[in-house]
Design a protein around this motif. Structure first.
Motif, PDB file in Angstrom:
ATOM      1  N   ASN A   1      75.626   7.417  51.116  1.00 64.71           N
ATOM      2  CA  ASN A   1      76.539   7.367  52.442  1.00 64.71           C
ATOM      3  C   ASN A   1      76.580   5.794  52.907  1.00 64.71           C
ATOM      4  O   ASN A   1      75.836   5.334  52.943  1.00 64.71           O
TER       5      ASN A   1
ATOM      6  N   LEU B   1      74.293  16.618  44.002  1.00 64.19           N
ATOM      7  CA  LEU B   1      75.871  16.575  43.545  1.00 64.19           C
ATOM      8  C   LEU B   1      76.243  16.411  42.370  1.00 64.19           C
ATOM      9  O   LEU B   1      77.338  16.885  41.953  1.00 64.19           O
TER      10      LEU B   1
ATOM     11  N   VAL C   1      78.126  12.919  53.141  1.00 63.15           N
ATOM     12  CA  VAL C   1      77.405  14.002  52.520  1.00 63.15           C
ATOM     13  C   VAL C   1      75.819  13.931  53.174  1.00 63.15           C
ATOM     14  O   VAL C   1      75.434  12.818  53.377  1.00 63.15           O
TER      15      VAL C   1
ATOM     16  N   TYR D   1      88.421  14.337  49.390  1.00 61.70           N
ATOM     17  CA  TYR D   1      87.365  14.233  50.465  1.00 61.70           C
ATOM     18  C   TYR D   1      87.418  13.290  51.525  1.00 61.70           C
ATOM     19  O   TYR D   1      86.617  13.542  52.584  1.00 61.70           O
TER      20      TYR D   1
ATOM     21  N   LEU E   1      79.919  21.495  48.056  1.00 69.90           N
ATOM     22  CA  LEU E   1      79.422  21.633  49.502  1.00 69.90           C
ATOM     23  C   LEU E   1      80.386  22.382  50.195  1.00 69.90           C
ATOM     24  O   LEU E   1      81.650  22.444  49.638  1.00 69.90           O
TER      25      LEU E   1
END
Length: 501
Positions: free
Chosen positions: A486, A446, A438, A412, A453
């Motif tokens: 994040n 998660l 995210v 990702y 997602l």
């Protein structure tokens, strides 16, 4: 899962213990039981000693003041009578009477008559001595108001002058003062009263208090008493330390056994100590066996069901091939493929979480270095700096957890950075990708099974959404924590915290 439940129970018990404790006291008290009890015992003993000493000192002070006042009153009345007596004698008879009193062994007072007052070097000012002088002065003013000059003082007998010719107490014959003054075994303060009974004639009276060493009562808490209090405090703390260590040692063993059991280990718990702890140890052992059997049965049942589901799924796929309607057949195939993927994911989850191996002290550089080299050989961009740290872990389990995190980051994110930090008794491994990150509201979901997602579905069609949950279970089984957040500069970072020992 079990570790999470066990942590919840321990947290509930801890909160129950502290529920009735004020928050400010919780911050002051040490966290461990032994220093906490020692701290409480020390404060309690000191408080009781200070309160008791204050009450006792106040009692002794009041008692000493009452006794001294009564003694001073008695001496003052005797001194007033002596002044009256010598005032009534003709001046030429006074030396004869004084000489007769000395030859008889003296009276309560050592008496001389001088033509002027004799200088007296008084002792240091103390509350009890001042109280005696005030009482005597008040009685003299009441009984002999005609006396205009009265001199009072306490003095030590060693260099005390008793006559105008400079004679001191130490120069007097013993039989003159043996019933009046005290020189041995240690000198006692002498009360000196001088008053002018007529012009040019000063009566000199010297005597002792009924309690010659009454000044010793000026300090109700002498150093010897403080030393006794310190010895008492030290003895109480020593006995408390011995008893608390004897009590808390089995509790520490129980805590270590519970923590080890939460990590998947089953160390024996010694059934020794008090009767209450032995019963607790037996109950804990029985509970551990029941939970272990429950987990094993649950895993076997789950694996068996997941495995057995694959056969009917395969049969259903074969039967869908016999359908004439192409659209219906494709829909059946999609549903069966999704169901098959979920079954495979469930089997993988059980397999990856159920790793039976012993803990080993490994070097993180060797473990992470191999994983980084493999990723680079596959063409991925990944950065890692050597740390030189060691951890006590299950190597294969930790490798599987970190592999899941690194694979997610590589899927990702465009590139991955791995860093290792050292804290107090812990090691922190940070895996950061440079992807889109995210949404904050989705971070908490998660770890849920089969949660993926939109960004994840676009980049990894074969995933099941189980990797992060498996990684967290493995990390928690090591007594660690896995957190996702994040990064401020973009991308998602996974922070793995492991105990260093």
């Amino acid at each position: 899962m079990f570790k999470g439940r066990w942590q919840w129970l321990r947290e509930l018990a801890r909160r129950a213990r502290l529920m009735s404790m004020p928050r400010w006291l919780e911050h002051i008290l040490p966290s461990r039981l032994l220093p906490r009890l020692l701290w409480v015992m020390a404060v309690g003993v000191l408080a009781s000693q200070l309160i008791g000493n204050a009450i006792w000192a106040n009692y002794l002070q009041n008692k000493s003041e009452q006794e001294v006042s009564a003694a001073a009153d008695h001496i003052a009345l005797g001194a007033v009578s002596a002044v009256h007596f010598f005032q009534s004698l003709p001046p030429n008879y006074r030396p004869l009477v004084i000489q007769q009193l000395r030859e008889m062994g003296g009276t309560r007072f050592f008496v001389t008559v001088n033509d002027s007052p004799i200088p007296v070097h008084g002792i240091a000012v103390q509350p009890l001595s001042n109280q005696v002088l005030q009482v005597i002065r008040q009685i003299f003013e009441q009984k002999l108001p005609q006396l205009t000059d009265l001199r009072l003082a306490f003095a030590w007998p060693n260099q005390l002058a008793v006559s105008s010719d400079g004679m001191t107490v130490s120069q007097l014959p013993d039989h003159w003062i043996k019933n009046t003054l005290l020189m041995a075994p240690r000198p006692a303060p002498v009360l000196v009263i001088q008053t002018e009974i007529e012009p040019g004639h000063w009566l000199y009276l010297a005597t002792l208090m009924p309690d010659p060493y009454f000044l010793d009562n000026s300090d109700p808490m002498p150093p010897e008493r403080w030393l006794l209090q310190l010895i008492t405090l030290f003895t109480v703390l020593l006995l408390t330390w011995v008893v608390v260590r004897w009590i808390t040692r089995p509790l520490a063993a129980l805590s270590e056994a519970a923590e080890a059991f939460g990590k998947g280990e089953s160390p024996p718990l010694p059934a020794e100590g008090s009767e209450e702890f032995i019963r607790t140890a037996h109950a804990f052992g029985a509970m551990r066996e029941r939970i272990q059997r429950y987990l094993e049965d649950r895993e076997k049942l789950f694996a068996a069901i997941s495995h057995d589901l694959r056969t009917p799924i395969t049969r259903l796929k074969l039967r869908t091939e016999m359908l004439d309607d192409e659209a219906v057949r494709l829909e059946f195939h999609e549903d069966l493929d999704e169901l098959d993927m979920m079954v495979k994911g469930a089997l993988q989850s059980v397999k990856d979480s159920d790793i039976h191996e012993n803990r080993t002290r490994i070097r993180l550089d060797a473990l992470l270095g191999r994983m980084v080299r493999d990723s680079r050989m596959a063409g991925h961009e990944i950065a890692y700096s050597r740390c030189g740290l060691w951890v006590m872990v299950k190597p294969l389990a930790l490798k599987r957890a970190l592999s899941n995190l690194i694979d997610n980051a590589l899927f990702y994110g465009e590139r991955v950075e791995i860093s290792v930090l050292e804290g107090v008794g812990k090691v922190v491994i940070v895996v950061r990708d440079h992807g889109p990150g995210v949404p904050d509201e989705a971070l908490a979901t998660l770890f849920d099974p089969y949660v993926r997602l939109d960004h994840g579905r676009q980049h990894n069609h074969q995933g099941h959404g189980l990797g992060l949950g498996i990684a967290r279970n493995i990390i928690q089984a090591h007594g660690g924590v896995l957190e996702l957040s994040n990064h401020p500069q973009g991308g998602l970072q996974a922070m793995v915290t492991l105990p260093q020992d």
